[in-house]
Design an enzyme around this catalytic site. Sequence first.
Site: not given
Ligand code: ZN
Ligand code: CO
Length: 342
Positions: A71, A174, A204-205, A227, A313
């Site tokens: 992503h 990420d 995606e998130e 990922d 994150h």
């Molecule tokens: Zn991710």
């Molecule tokens: Co993520």
Amino acid sequence: MKELIKKLTETYGPSGREERIREVIKGEIEGLADEMRVDVMGNLIALKRGSSPPAPPKLGGRGRKVMLAAHMDEIGIIVTHVDEKGFLRFARVGGVRPLALVGGRAVFADGTVGTFGLEKREPEEAKKVPGFDKLYLDVGAKDKESAPVGVGDIAGFQRPFAAQGDRLMAKSLDDRVGCAVLIQVMRDLESSPHDVYFVFSVQEEVGLRGAITSTYGIQPDLGISVDVTITGDTPEARTMAVSLGEGPAVKVKDGGMLAHPAVKNLLVETAEELGIPYQLEVLAGGTTDAMAIQVSRAGVPAGCLSIPCRYVHTPTEMVDHNDVLNAVKLFVALLSKPIELG
Ligand code: ZN
Ligand code: CO
């Protein structure tokens, strides 16, 4: 690959605002694909045609339709309100946590930068992690009228890339590190019997939304996402049998899926044939595009290869360069030969 990862992670692209990172990726894969398109949702789909046409093995086909997904989007915030003095309130886009924000900076599509501030709190309350209602974003505006951004504008983190030996630190590893793996595989893959669809997915998130539509459109015989996953190798970390630098992690299970055993085995066997290190991943919470791939239409054999990552994150995530290089090697080998999903 460090330069590529630097370029990708320093590019703006929160969920729903992937246009800039998509252009950067397009530029990197120019001339490597036989076909390239952007679908309605904004997914960038690049096809490298195989030497053997995809057909069921029964009919003598050796090639498959393989989908690899990473992503492009990153977590961020969206402005919900601007007060009379020009301070912004916001909601999160994806899994942003308040602890990761205070003292950091956000950057909007137009280049506007803001710093996260925290309201004064009573001593008892100040011991706790603040809620989003106690946070605001200060873009230096003098009042509401002069605020350069407003309701509905989306920001990502602002943080430069750093490489310290093999350890790479950046925002949005990420999943820009997954995008970098896909790009490098496109470069290194000389020939494949398979039609390989490289999907740089959106949103995606916020719920795997780009993977849902792109998989439906492609109808792959096999799908693998790339990922990040968390590690258990930091002080007082939650128990997790994945460490930085000990090889890419083959997903067995996460919060959203059980990997198809044949896909999991294919990844493990390929790593063993190459003699590259790998780990097995069982992740309690969170999931990836592979969850959406797996339940597309009547179901798709799906799995995921994860890059171990610390501080997922937060504005400074960390991966090991060797894990990234080994992930590329693994995919190039996997795609270079016929695939039997026993
Ligand atoms: Zn991710
Ligand atoms: Co993520």
